[in-house]
Design an enzyme around this catalytic site. Structure first.
Site, PDB file in Angstrom:
ATOM      1  N   CYS A  70       0.865  -1.182   0.000  1.00  0.00           N
ATOM      2  CA  CYS A  70       0.000   0.000   0.000  1.00  0.00           C
ATOM      3  C   CYS A  70       0.900   1.230   0.000  1.00  0.00           C
ATOM      4  O   CYS A  70       1.686   1.419   0.941  1.00  0.00           O
ATOM      5  CB  CYS A  70      -0.865  -0.035   1.252  1.00  0.00           C
ATOM      6  SG  CYS A  70      -1.911   1.410   1.495  1.00  0.00           S
ATOM      7  N   CYS A 182      -0.789   3.728  -6.604  1.00  0.00           N
ATOM      8  CA  CYS A 182      -1.703   3.131  -5.614  1.00  0.00           C
ATOM      9  C   CYS A 182      -1.920   1.703  -6.082  1.00  0.00           C
ATOM     10  O   CYS A 182      -2.144   1.463  -7.280  1.00  0.00           O
ATOM     11  CB  CYS A 182      -3.031   3.890  -5.596  1.00  0.00           C
ATOM     12  SG  CYS A 182      -4.338   3.059  -4.643  1.00  0.00           S
TER      13      CYS A 182
HETATM   14  N1  DGL Z   1      -3.996   0.611  -2.032  1.00  0.00           N
HETATM   15  C1  DGL Z   1      -3.609   1.755  -1.322  1.00  0.00           C
HETATM   16  C2  DGL Z   1      -2.384   2.453  -1.893  1.00  0.00           C
HETATM   17  O1  DGL Z   1      -1.582   1.829  -2.544  1.00  0.00           O
HETATM   18  C3  DGL Z   1      -4.604   2.710  -0.704  1.00  0.00           C
HETATM   19  C4  DGL Z   1      -6.010   2.814  -1.175  1.00  0.00           C
HETATM   20  C5  DGL Z   1      -6.881   3.476  -0.113  1.00  0.00           C
HETATM   21  O2  DGL Z   1      -7.182   2.803   0.873  1.00  0.00           O
HETATM   22  O3  DGL Z   1      -7.218   4.670  -0.277  1.00  0.00           O
HETATM   23  O4  DGL Z   1      -2.166   3.612  -1.668  1.00  0.00           O
END
Ligand code: DGL
Length: 254
Positions: A70, A182
């Site tokens: 993440c 993301c």
């Molecule tokens: N998948 C996450 C990232 O790479 C975050 C998405 C979220 O929860 O807003 O930033």
């Protein structure tokens, strides 16, 4: 011992998918904080609390390494997580460096798509500052893509109108590389590609993170010849229901 993978939601599966290519015989624990997704729109301190709760849970299960799959969680907590836990913690960040290298001297710009929290963080401005001496990096938050992904909504006819609205004020012709900053965004690559010209590169840090994990395990002599088993958790609860497991496995292309 298992390798932990952590994300706010299903985005982490796009990184685990890459790891399975390099490390198919490991055992994995995948943790999605589905009670608190999306992280990207929430106050930083609140998200930090969720991250530490999740990583405490994962640590209690016993892992030999943890991938923070993440970008948002990495940008706000990876340093402190590394201080607290004694297993290696591998983070992910927007692939700005290769993007700038690719566009420099080509009269093209870089567009980074990420969460609002990632883009607001000091870590991101420092990263851009360290490589972008021609001022070619633009960025845009895409919260709607996280929402669509969490609803398992990937159809282009639903996704493209949202992308067009978000990008309405951008001249898309000027970009040479789009960075998916993301881990929820790689699922939308074909919709994103539909908006840009064919020569545009669309990149993410996913594969680099998976390679990094492999290198770290190799240097510790910790590469396993295990079963390739994956256990899935949602905010501290083991996922048993077949429908959710089916969706997860589909995204992992298992
Ligand atoms: N998948 C996450 C990232 O790479 C975050 C998405 C979220 O929860 O807003 O930033």
């Amino acid at each position: 011992m298992k390798i932990g993978f952590f994300d706010s939601g299903i985005g982490g599966l796009s990184v685990l998918h890459q790891a399975l290519k390099f490390l198919p015989n490991e055992d994995y624990l995948f943790y999605a904080d589905t009670l608190h997704v999306p992280y990207g729109e929430k106050p930083k301190e609140e998200v930090r609390k969720y991250i530490f709760e999740a990583v405490d849970f994962i640590a209690n299960q016993g892992v030999k390494a943890l991938v923070i799959a993440c970008n948002t969680a990495t940008s706000i907590a990876v340093k402190d997580l590394r201080e607290k836990y004694d297993f290696p913690i591998i983070g992910i960040e927007p692939a700005v460096k290769p993007a700038v290298l690719n566009c420099q001297n080509k009269q093209k710009k870089v567009l980074v798509m990420a969460t609002e929290l990632t883009l607001k963080e000091e870590k991101f401005s420092q990263l851009v500052k360290s490589v972008d001496n021609q001022d070619i990096v633009d960025s845009i938050p895409m919260p709607g893509l996280v929402e669509l992904a969490e609803r398992f909504e990937f159809r282009e006819e639903q996704v493209v109108p949202y992308l067009k609205k978000q990008l309405a004020s951008f001249d898309l012709e000027q970009y040479g590389t789009v960075v998916l900053g993301c881990t929820h965004f790689p699922y939308f690559e074909s919709s994103i590609r539909a908006l840009f010209s064919e020569e545009v590169n669309i990149i993410s840090g996913n594969m680099g993170t998976a390679k990094n994990l492999k290198n770290i395990l190799a240097s510790m002599g910790e590469i396993n010849d295990g079963t390739g088993n994956i256990s899935f958790y949602q905010s501290g609860v083991k996922v048993e229901d077949e429908k959710t497991l089916g969706c997860y496995k589909k995204l992992l292309k298992l």
